[in-house]
Design a protein around this motif. Sequence first.
Motif, PDB file in Angstrom:
ATOM      1  N   TYR A 112       0.853  -1.190   0.000  1.00  0.00           N
ATOM      2  CA  TYR A 112       0.000   0.000   0.000  1.00  0.00           C
ATOM      3  C   TYR A 112       0.885   1.235   0.000  1.00  0.00           C
ATOM      4  O   TYR A 112       2.089   1.153   0.285  1.00  0.00           O
ATOM      5  CB  TYR A 112      -0.955   0.006   1.207  1.00  0.00           C
ATOM      6  CG  TYR A 112      -0.259   0.044   2.546  1.00  0.00           C
ATOM      7  CD1 TYR A 112       0.147  -1.138   3.168  1.00  0.00           C
ATOM      8  CD2 TYR A 112       0.015   1.248   3.183  1.00  0.00           C
ATOM      9  CE1 TYR A 112       0.804  -1.115   4.393  1.00  0.00           C
ATOM     10  CE2 TYR A 112       0.665   1.290   4.402  1.00  0.00           C
ATOM     11  CZ  TYR A 112       1.051   0.108   5.002  1.00  0.00           C
ATOM     12  OH  TYR A 112       1.698   0.140   6.216  1.00  0.00           O
ATOM     13  N   GLY A 113       0.305   2.367  -0.352  1.00  0.00           N
ATOM     14  CA  GLY A 113       1.096   3.585  -0.439  1.00  0.00           C
ATOM     15  C   GLY A 113       2.262   3.448  -1.386  1.00  0.00           C
ATOM     16  O   GLY A 113       3.333   4.015  -1.162  1.00  0.00           O
ATOM     17  N   ALA A 114       2.063   2.663  -2.433  1.00  0.00           N
ATOM     18  CA  ALA A 114       3.038   2.413  -3.505  1.00  0.00           C
ATOM     19  C   ALA A 114       4.246   1.575  -3.082  1.00  0.00           C
ATOM     20  O   ALA A 114       4.804   0.840  -3.896  1.00  0.00           O
ATOM     21  CB  ALA A 114       3.526   3.718  -4.142  1.00  0.00           C
ATOM     22  N   SER A 115       4.674   1.675  -1.811  1.00  0.00           N
ATOM     23  CA  SER A 115       5.929   1.028  -1.433  1.00  0.00           C
ATOM     24  C   SER A 115       5.947   0.409  -0.038  1.00  0.00           C
ATOM     25  O   SER A 115       6.989  -0.144   0.363  1.00  0.00           O
ATOM     26  CB  SER A 115       7.082   2.036  -1.542  1.00  0.00           C
ATOM     27  OG  SER A 115       6.853   3.125  -0.669  1.00  0.00           O
ATOM     28  N   SER A 116       4.861   0.479   0.705  1.00  0.00           N
ATOM     29  CA  SER A 116       4.834  -0.066   2.062  1.00  0.00           C
ATOM     30  C   SER A 116       4.289  -1.490   2.044  1.00  0.00           C
ATOM     31  O   SER A 116       3.192  -1.725   1.539  1.00  0.00           O
ATOM     32  CB  SER A 116       3.973   0.803   2.977  1.00  0.00           C
ATOM     33  OG  SER A 116       4.509   2.107   3.089  1.00  0.00           O
ATOM     34  N   ARG A 117       5.048  -2.425   2.603  1.00  0.00           N
ATOM     35  CA  ARG A 117       4.581  -3.802   2.651  1.00  0.00           C
ATOM     36  C   ARG A 117       3.523  -3.979   3.731  1.00  0.00           C
ATOM     37  O   ARG A 117       3.653  -3.442   4.843  1.00  0.00           O
ATOM     38  CB  ARG A 117       5.743  -4.761   2.936  1.00  0.00           C
ATOM     39  CG  ARG A 117       6.507  -5.197   1.695  1.00  0.00           C
ATOM     40  CD  ARG A 117       7.540  -6.269   2.053  1.00  0.00           C
ATOM     41  NE  ARG A 117       8.472  -5.789   3.059  1.00  0.00           N
ATOM     42  CZ  ARG A 117       9.541  -5.074   2.794  1.00  0.00           C
ATOM     43  NH1 ARG A 117       9.810  -4.739   1.551  1.00  0.00           N
ATOM     44  NH2 ARG A 117      10.346  -4.685   3.779  1.00  0.00           N
ATOM     45  N   ALA A 118       2.489  -4.748   3.407  1.00  0.00           N
ATOM     46  CA  ALA A 118       1.458  -5.049   4.402  1.00  0.00           C
ATOM     47  C   ALA A 118       2.021  -6.026   5.431  1.00  0.00           C
ATOM     48  O   ALA A 118       3.074  -6.645   5.221  1.00  0.00           O
ATOM     49  CB  ALA A 118       0.246  -5.644   3.700  1.00  0.00           C
ATOM     50  N   THR A 119       1.301  -6.154   6.518  1.00  0.00           N
ATOM     51  CA  THR A 119       1.721  -7.036   7.597  1.00  0.00           C
ATOM     52  C   THR A 119       1.929  -8.461   7.101  1.00  0.00           C
ATOM     53  O   THR A 119       1.067  -9.019   6.415  1.00  0.00           O
ATOM     54  CB  THR A 119       0.666  -7.030   8.717  1.00  0.00           C
ATOM     55  OG1 THR A 119       0.479  -5.689   9.175  1.00  0.00           O
ATOM     56  CG2 THR A 119       1.098  -7.917   9.873  1.00  0.00           C
ATOM     57  N   GLY A 120       3.080  -9.018   7.422  1.00  0.00           N
ATOM     58  CA  GLY A 120       3.349 -10.412   7.085  1.00  0.00           C
ATOM     59  C   GLY A 120       3.848 -10.663   5.678  1.00  0.00           C
ATOM     60  O   GLY A 120       4.101 -11.819   5.310  1.00  0.00           O
ATOM     61  N   ILE A 121       3.999  -9.617   4.882  1.00  0.00           N
ATOM     62  CA  ILE A 121       4.469  -9.794   3.508  1.00  0.00           C
ATOM     63  C   ILE A 121       6.000  -9.859   3.497  1.00  0.00           C
ATOM     64  O   ILE A 121       6.665  -8.960   4.035  1.00  0.00           O
ATOM     65  CB  ILE A 121       3.966  -8.649   2.610  1.00  0.00           C
ATOM     66  CG1 ILE A 121       2.427  -8.612   2.617  1.00  0.00           C
ATOM     67  CG2 ILE A 121       4.509  -8.808   1.188  1.00  0.00           C
ATOM     68  CD1 ILE A 121       1.748  -9.893   2.183  1.00  0.00           C
ATOM     69  N   PRO A 122       6.565 -10.897   2.878  1.00  0.00           N
ATOM     70  CA  PRO A 122       8.030 -11.050   2.871  1.00  0.00           C
ATOM     71  C   PRO A 122       8.731  -9.892   2.167  1.00  0.00           C
ATOM     72  O   PRO A 122       8.166  -9.264   1.258  1.00  0.00           O
ATOM     73  CB  PRO A 122       8.244 -12.351   2.082  1.00  0.00           C
ATOM     74  CG  PRO A 122       6.932 -13.048   2.089  1.00  0.00           C
ATOM     75  CD  PRO A 122       5.884 -11.996   2.182  1.00  0.00           C
TER      76      PRO A 122
END
Lengths: 119, 108
Positions: free
Chosen positions: B50-60
């Motif tokens: 999300y936000g183009a570059s922020s990984r969601a929770t638990g994403i490697p």
Amino acid sequence: QVQLVQSGAEVKKPGASVKLSCKASGYTFTSYYMHWVRQAPGQGLEWMGIITPSGGNTGYAQKFQGRVIMTRDTSTSTVYMELSSLRSEDTAVYYCARELPDSCYFDDWGQGTLVTVSS
Amino acid sequence: EIVLTQSPGTLSLSPGERATLSCRASQSVSSSYLVWYQQKPGQAPRLLIYGASSRATGIPDRFSGSGSGTDFTLTISRLEPEDFAVYYCQQYGSSSYTFGQGTKLEIK
């Protein structure tokens, strides 16, 4: 944990209406927006609209204006989506999806409900 | 309405390789509102970025997102067998949410 549990598959005739449900648990129901997104067989994702469980405010994609109604029941933490004047092109899997207000992304999804429109 | 066009439609790669998926918008999109999802057959989409570059929770951390304006990219640095799926970008603008048509990442 967060769960969005949707109602079961439906088979409808053209011209009929369908009302789907999405029951939320594991979080404060009124603290998140809820959306409906559909996916026709073998196709991509299509946003249908949003409801704010706290106030019941809605916003619909232009394509579905006049044909869709989204409601909620805060006593059961459930949102509903009713689609009327069904046609064969409405055959799809319908998902509810949660949004933290103003984040503009969907962080949890229901399992989907298949709606088949056929004569 | 902003149209998102993803390319390629299908990407055939082997495990261990690097995947680069593109999402191009018909007009400028706020980076804050550009999102990527992964969908496997028979499953609901899963939030990745999300936000183009922020990984969601638990994403490697092999998943990364970048871009701005009209051009955005999802990169998977070293493909694992479980990464073969369909990937969608999504944006929010003008009170509407739109998705790209998806990129299918398949095993070569």
